[in-house]
Scaffold this motif. Sequence first.
Motif, PDB file in Angstrom:
ATOM      1  N   LEU A  95       0.835  -1.210   0.000  1.00 53.80           N
ATOM      2  CA  LEU A  95       0.000   0.000   0.000  1.00 53.80           C
ATOM      3  C   LEU A  95       0.871   1.263   0.000  1.00 53.80           C
ATOM      4  N   ASP A  96       1.882   1.227   0.846  1.00 54.59           N
ATOM      5  CA  ASP A  96       2.799   2.364   0.923  1.00 54.59           C
ATOM      6  C   ASP A  96       3.460   2.599  -0.426  1.00 54.59           C
ATOM      7  N   PHE A  97       3.886   1.495  -1.039  1.00 59.86           N
ATOM      8  CA  PHE A  97       4.555   1.578  -2.327  1.00 59.86           C
ATOM      9  C   PHE A  97       3.633   2.202  -3.366  1.00 59.86           C
ATOM     10  N   SER A  98       2.353   1.777  -3.385  1.00 60.88           N
ATOM     11  CA  SER A  98       1.462   2.319  -4.417  1.00 60.88           C
ATOM     12  C   SER A  98       1.150   3.793  -4.135  1.00 60.88           C
ATOM     13  N   ARG A  99       1.074   4.176  -2.845  1.00 64.11           N
ATOM     14  CA  ARG A  99       0.886   5.599  -2.518  1.00 64.11           C
ATOM     15  C   ARG A  99       2.083   6.425  -3.002  1.00 64.11           C
ATOM     16  N   ILE A 100       3.280   5.883  -2.805  1.00 63.07           N
ATOM     17  CA  ILE A 100       4.488   6.603  -3.215  1.00 63.07           C
ATOM     18  C   ILE A 100       4.515   6.742  -4.731  1.00 63.07           C
ATOM     19  N   GLU A 101       4.223   5.645  -5.435  1.00 60.48           N
ATOM     20  CA  GLU A 101       4.262   5.658  -6.908  1.00 60.48           C
ATOM     21  C   GLU A 101       3.253   6.655  -7.475  1.00 60.48           C
ATOM     22  N   SER A 102       2.089   6.791  -6.806  1.00 58.73           N
ATOM     23  CA  SER A 102       1.077   7.708  -7.347  1.00 58.73           C
ATOM     24  C   SER A 102       1.217   9.116  -6.747  1.00 58.73           C
ATOM     25  N   GLY A 103       2.275   9.316  -5.971  1.00 55.87           N
ATOM     26  CA  GLY A 103       2.530  10.649  -5.388  1.00 55.87           C
ATOM     27  C   GLY A 103       1.551  11.013  -4.290  1.00 55.87           C
TER      28      GLY A 103
END
Length: 266
Positions: free
Chosen positions: A93-101
């Motif tokens: 989840l953290d990774f996808s939040r980071i990728e989408s800014g």
Amino acid sequence: RSSFLMLGSLSLLMGAGLILTYRNVARELALAKLKSDFVSNVSHELRTPLALIRLYAETLELGRISTTGKQQEYYEIIRKESERLTSLINNILDFSRIESGKKEYTFRETNVADLVRSTLESYRFEIEQNGFQFEQKIDSDVPPLWVDREAIARSLLNLVNNAVKYSSNEKYLGIRLYRHNSGVNLEVVDHGIGIPAKEHLKIFEKFYRVGDPLVHNTKGSGLGLSLVRHIVQAHGGEVAVESSPGKGSKFIITLPLQRFANGVSA
Ligand code: ADP
């Protein structure tokens, strides 16, 4: 003569363009391979704990386990596997939040020594039970820092999980927190399989896992260290590694002393 020169420069430019395009294609292909490895690694990582949870829950439900000691053991497996799932899902989840800014940090003035102690408290017992020598050295003069507590705790746990996962016969985990001139260092030390020097930069890239059978026999998503780096950099800090194969690794998180609020130096 000038048209000759122009033609020459043009072909040089085209050549450079071709090299660049080739490099881009090579990079894209490498990333596509990493992504497909990631999907199969993660599917595997999700399926294994789910299968175990189901198996042990069903066995308990059927009432086939009569001794309380054995029952306790099964409950413990269910809890540990659920924790593993939670930490993997949090990382994704953290990774996808980071990728989408969309990743946001909540910075609060924090006693980092207490944060480190409380984060490791429940793990310490488990780690020692698994035969690890656990050493924790937390200096008393560490000043309060502005950090996102959950994010720093997650970074520390990712490093600790790796130290445990990539351990060898000599099971050792050392944690050190100390102040120096420009900041505070948090170190996680193991005496595990170690990492060759040529991999030291790559391991912080998303999806990347070292291509060694010792690594591929352990489960992993290749996201942990990329998250650690992102989180630490969002705090204005850095993460570094000192490691050599067969000797073990030391990961060092450096957090600056300046006050940070909402990602902006205040
Ligand atoms: P993974 O889910 O694969 O553990 P990470 O991003 O946490 O992903 O780590 C990337 C890679 O770096 C790992 O696959 C492993 O090859 C290497 N690595 C990380 N931590 C350690 C360690 N403490 N000892 C040896 N190798 C490590």
